[in-house]
Design a protein around this motif. Structure first.
Motif, short mmCIF file in Angstrom:
data_model
loop_
_atom_site.label_atom_id
_atom_site.label_comp_id
_atom_site.label_asym_id
_atom_site.label_seq_id
_atom_site.Cartn_x
_atom_site.Cartn_y
_atom_site.Cartn_z
N VAL A 293 -7.61 11.23 2.34
CA VAL A 293 -8.69 10.40 2.24
C VAL A 293 -9.02 10.00 1.08
O VAL A 293 -9.15 10.86 0.30
CB VAL A 293 -9.73 11.24 2.92
N PHE A 294 -9.54 8.89 0.67
CA PHE A 294 -10.11 8.39 -0.58
C PHE A 294 -11.56 7.48 0.04
O PHE A 294 -11.60 6.88 1.10
CB PHE A 294 -9.37 7.36 -1.47
N PHE A 295 -12.70 7.87 -1.11
CA PHE A 295 -13.75 7.20 -1.00
C PHE A 295 -14.09 6.24 -2.04
O PHE A 295 -13.94 6.64 -2.89
CB PHE A 295 -14.98 8.43 -0.70
N TYR A 296 -14.26 5.17 -1.62
CA TYR A 296 -14.69 3.86 -2.46
C TYR A 296 -15.96 3.59 -2.51
O TYR A 296 -16.37 2.98 -1.34
CB TYR A 296 -13.75 2.67 -2.31
N ILE A 338 -13.17 1.17 7.38
CA ILE A 338 -12.20 1.95 7.06
C ILE A 338 -11.07 1.52 7.09
O ILE A 338 -10.86 0.65 8.40
CB ILE A 338 -12.57 3.11 8.66
N LEU A 339 -10.35 1.92 6.25
CA LEU A 339 -8.92 1.26 6.10
C LEU A 339 -7.90 2.26 6.36
O LEU A 339 -7.98 3.48 5.90
CB LEU A 339 -8.52 0.63 4.68
N SER A 340 -6.73 1.93 6.89
CA SER A 340 -5.74 3.00 7.44
C SER A 340 -4.27 2.44 7.34
O SER A 340 -4.17 0.98 7.63
CB SER A 340 -6.15 3.85 8.54
N ASN A 341 -3.44 3.16 7.22
CA ASN A 341 -1.92 2.73 7.31
C ASN A 341 -1.39 2.76 8.93
O ASN A 341 -0.41 2.34 9.00
CB ASN A 341 -0.98 3.53 6.61
N VAL A 342 -2.17 3.28 9.71
CA VAL A 342 -1.89 3.42 11.12
C VAL A 342 -2.93 2.90 11.96
O VAL A 342 -4.23 3.33 11.82
CB VAL A 342 -1.63 4.83 11.39
N ARG A 343 -2.66 2.24 12.86
CA ARG A 343 -3.53 1.67 13.87
C ARG A 343 -3.95 2.85 14.65
O ARG A 343 -3.24 3.14 15.58
CB ARG A 343 -3.23 0.51 14.67
N PRO A 344 -5.37 3.27 14.75
CA PRO A 344 -5.44 4.64 15.44
C PRO A 344 -5.55 4.32 17.11
O PRO A 344 -5.90 3.23 17.44
CB PRO A 344 -6.95 4.99 14.70
N HIS A 345 -5.52 5.43 17.77
CA HIS A 345 -5.47 5.28 19.23
C HIS A 345 -6.82 4.87 19.61
O HIS A 345 -7.79 5.66 19.05
CB HIS A 345 -4.97 6.63 20.02
N GLU A 371 -4.94 -6.64 -2.02
CA GLU A 371 -5.41 -5.41 -2.73
C GLU A 371 -5.89 -4.57 -1.86
O GLU A 371 -5.65 -2.89 -1.98
CB GLU A 371 -6.74 -5.73 -3.42
N LYS A 372 -6.32 -4.81 -0.71
CA LYS A 372 -6.60 -3.59 0.49
C LYS A 372 -5.34 -2.97 1.06
O LYS A 372 -5.28 -1.50 0.96
CB LYS A 372 -7.05 -4.17 1.61
N LEU A 373 -4.13 -3.67 0.87
CA LEU A 373 -2.86 -3.11 1.42
C LEU A 373 -2.51 -2.13 0.04
O LEU A 373 -1.76 -0.99 0.26
CB LEU A 373 -1.74 -3.97 1.63
N ALA A 374 -2.65 -2.55 -1.16
CA ALA A 374 -2.21 -1.69 -2.16
C ALA A 374 -3.19 -0.28 -2.07
O ALA A 374 -2.39 0.59 -2.68
CB ALA A 374 -2.66 -2.30 -3.57
N VAL A 375 -4.40 -0.42 -1.84
CA VAL A 375 -5.16 0.67 -1.91
C VAL A 375 -4.51 1.76 -0.78
O VAL A 375 -4.53 2.98 -0.87
CB VAL A 375 -6.75 0.33 -1.60
N ASP A 377 -1.48 1.85 0.40
CA ASP A 377 -0.34 2.33 0.06
C ASP A 377 -0.22 3.42 -0.91
O ASP A 377 0.45 4.42 -0.95
CB ASP A 377 0.55 1.17 -0.57
N TYR A 378 -1.31 3.45 -1.97
CA TYR A 378 -1.58 4.25 -2.99
C TYR A 378 -2.21 5.59 -2.17
O TYR A 378 -1.62 6.71 -2.67
CB TYR A 378 -2.79 4.06 -3.60
N ALA A 379 -2.83 5.50 -1.29
CA ALA A 379 -3.23 6.83 -0.45
C ALA A 379 -2.18 7.43 0.37
O ALA A 379 -1.80 8.50 0.49
CB ALA A 379 -4.50 6.46 0.60
N LEU A 380 -1.33 6.42 0.83
CA LEU A 380 0.21 6.85 1.54
C LEU A 380 0.79 7.58 0.66
O LEU A 380 1.54 8.51 0.94
CB LEU A 380 0.77 5.69 2.16
N THR A 381 0.94 7.38 -0.52
CA THR A 381 1.85 7.90 -1.65
C THR A 381 1.33 9.23 -1.95
O THR A 381 2.06 10.32 -1.70
CB THR A 381 1.87 7.26 -2.76
#
Length: 636
Positions: A293-296, A338-345, A371-375, A377-381
């Motif tokens: 989790v990252f807070f912006y 709320i941004l995520s790499n997975v579409r929640p159920h 840029e949102k995808l880059a953010v 991806d950074y969290a996923l790494t």
């Protein structure tokens, strides 16, 4: 009576017995399904001992429970859950959204065995600018928003919030002192001298000008840093043009402080989506999962944290993230995005629930570009790296526990290890400490301290202290087991001490009937050298472990943690004992009379010197109480 009559009676008795037995598993669920309403709500399944197995929500409670009754199980885990169910409780809600919110609250409180469970959840720090004082104070805050003010956060770490507070002091010169300090100041404090406060307490800045600084600070924290810096740059230029170089230099320092924190993040808030967004990245592997989790906020990355929720191998990533988000925001402020790499159920249902809770539109998005995808991806790494470290640690710990198992002749790898130590100074303020460890590391929520209460103990009697700790710890365990409660038994006890302490422990365990638990005494080596510890077990001569054994190092860590915990509890108890006021021990002297006595005589020592006639003059003290107070200090 004929044989046929006897058979009929036996069948009737058998039927009556069957009817008397409580329903279980699918039979119980089928019975519940007949009575369940066709309405949204939350259902809870309970096991034999009353422990909650599962909490779920449904758009139609009846249809969902019928599915369980018909045996429509997607996984073996759900089948096992149904087989263990002995009772159910239903709560009807108006909408499915309300059911989702209620479900998250139940899961966090009951911690059901078969739910995806958010673990190690702690409150986050925030920055608060108070609005209930003429000179608003800026400070760090945790918990509910009970004080009127503007709240900014969350910050993922104490370091992040302290860094931002430090910047606010440099850039906006806001006070951080308490109201009592503010009201009693007659000259500026050190913070003003080092240019961290504008000193509204002594009138060096007008309340109107101070209010302008507060507005600038709020604007900065709301993401308008460029506008604030631009205004300060214009002020610096004006001061320079008018040859007010000291003032220009002060403004320059404020600009530098703001620029430093605004540029510290490698990712800006625009990339995170508008002014505020929380970014979640889920990575699962080997039956475990990590959610980073990252807070912006306000143009900056205010830090992040990795979570390792309890999951089952059959859980899908959308199910894990959906359950995680519902529990995560059960007691936290919800951002607009709320941004995520997975579409929640059940994404739409989550959005609706969050919108209802926050009172504003909340969007949950899975960015595809920019840029949102880059953010994300950074969290996923970060999520992948954190889970990799966790898996490596678990693997290493498993190998060490296998060595511990072999060293002490255990039947299986220990899942729960309890370590005991005592702390005292010549027998005073004696405290026993228990720490708990397992494959997942130290389990600090399981730590316990025991204030030694035995009146028959000789001061400094370590054996007697250990006896009392063991009797209280395992006496309660036996009592809970007899009451039918689910109790987690230790697989291994490590006792700080040699053969004497171990003998006392074994005697107590045998007396309580729990002598099937392996206990080991750990005695420090000559000159208390680490690495030369001797181990004591019943029926074996003392032995040592190889100097470079990972198991030895692990046991040293456990012993040192128990020592730290026991000493900390002892120091706290000693401090409380030192600060205790003798007036607290006098019957009839409450807080108000205590305050009046201390005000009249200055201290408890002053009260002890007072005569009965002097004590009667204190408001609230009558003749009888005065004699009681005098007698307390003059017992001889």
């Amino acid at each position: 009576m004929t044989d046929e009559t006897i058979d009929t009676v036996d069948e009737a008795a058998s039927d009556a017995t069957t009817e008397a037995l409580p329903l279980q598993a699918t039979a119980l669920i089928a019975d519940e399904a007949r009575r369940a309403p066709d309405k949204p709500g939350v259902y809870r399944m309970y096991g034999e001992t009353g422990d909650c197995l599962y909490v779920g929500k449904a758009k139609s409670l009846k249809k969902r429970i019928v599915q369980y009754a018909q045996g429509r199980f997607h996984t073996q885990r759900i089948g096992l859950m149904v087989s263990l169910t002995r009772s159910m409780e239903l709560v009807v809600t108006t909408t499915e959204t309300e059911a989702l919110i209620l479900e998250a609250g139940y899961i966090k409180r009951l911690k059901p065995r078969f739910n995806v469970l958010l673990k190690d959840d702690k409150s986050f720090a925030e920055i608060m600018i108070r609005r209930d004082h003429r000179a608003p104070q800026v400070r760090k805050h945790r918990g509910a928003h009970t004080t009127p003010g503007a709240y900014f956060g969350p910050f993922a770490s104490t370091w992040a919030v302290n860094r931002t507070l430090n910047t606010l002091q440099k850039a906006f010169l806001l006070r951080t002192c308490s109201d009592s300090v503010y009201e009693t100041r007659t000259r500026p404090c050190m913070l003003h001298q080092i240019k961290r406060c504008s000193a509204p307490c002594t009138g060096l800045i007008s309340l109107e000008d101070y209010g302008d600084l507060v507005k600038e600070a709020e604007a900065f924290l709301r993401g308008k840093s460029r506008a604030v810096i631009a205004r300060l740059s214009a002020e610096m230029q004006t001061a320079s043009d008018e040859m007010e170089f000291e003032h220009a230099a002060r403004v320059r320092d404020r600009i530098r402080a703001l620029s430093a924190i605004a540029m510290e993040s490698g990712l800006n808030a625009e990339g995170a989506g508008d002014a505020e967004a929380d970014v979640f990245a889920l990575h699962s592997e080997g039956g475990q999962a990590c959610v980073q989790v990252f807070f912006y906020r306000a143009g900056q990355n205010w830090g992040g944290r990795a979570y390792f929720p309890r999951i089952d191998k059959s859980d899908t990533d959308p199910e894990i993230l959906g359950a995680f988000l519902a529990q995560f925001y059960e007691d936290k402020p919800i951002p607009r995005q709320i941004l995520s790499n997975v579409r929640p159920h059940e994404l739409e249902l989550l959005e609706e629930a969050f919108t209802l809770k926050s009172g504003r539109k909340v969007d949950i998005a899975r960015p595809q570009r920019g840029e949102k995808l880059a953010v994300v991806d950074y969290a996923l790494t970060n999520s992948k790296e954190a889970l990799g470290r966790k898996l490596a640690e678990n693997s290493a710990t498993s190998k060490i526990l296998d060595e511990v198992c072999e060293a002490f002749g255990l039947d299986a790898r220990p899942e729960r290890i309890e370590v005991y130590d005592n702390a005292h100074i010549q027998g005073t303020n004696a405290v026993g400490g228990m720490i708990v460890a397992g494959p997942e590391g130290f389990r600090k929520n399981q730590y316990r301290k025991f204030n030694i209460r035995g009146e028959d103990l000789t001061p400094g009697d370590d054996y007697g202290m250990m006896r009392e700790v063991m009797r209280r710890r395992f006496g309660k365990m036996v009592k809970d087991e007899e009451a039918g409660e689910v109790v987690e038994r230790p697989d291994l006890l490590l006792i700080d001490g040699g053969a004497g302490q171990l003998a006392e422990v074994l005697a107590v365990l045998a007396d309580l009937g729990v002598d099937d638990i392996t206990a080991v005494g750990v005695a420090k080596g000559p000159d208390r050298d680490a690495g030369k510890e001797h181990f004591f077990m019943p029926g074996k001569p003392p032995f040592m472990l190889p100097m470079k054994s990972p198991a030895l190092y692990y046991i040293q860590r456990l012993r040192d943690e128990a020592h730290r915990f026991a000493n900390g509890a002892h120091a706290k108890r000693r401090s409380m004992d030192i600060s205790k006021n003798p007036l607290d021990e006098i019957d009839g002297v409450g807080p108000s009379r205590k305050k009046a006595l201390l005000h009249a005589f200055g201290s408890a020592k002053g009260v002890s010197r007072a005569s009965v006639a002097d004590l009667v003059k204190v408001p609230g003290v009558n003749q009888a109480l005065a004699e009681r107070i005098h007698g307390f200090f003059h017992k001889s």
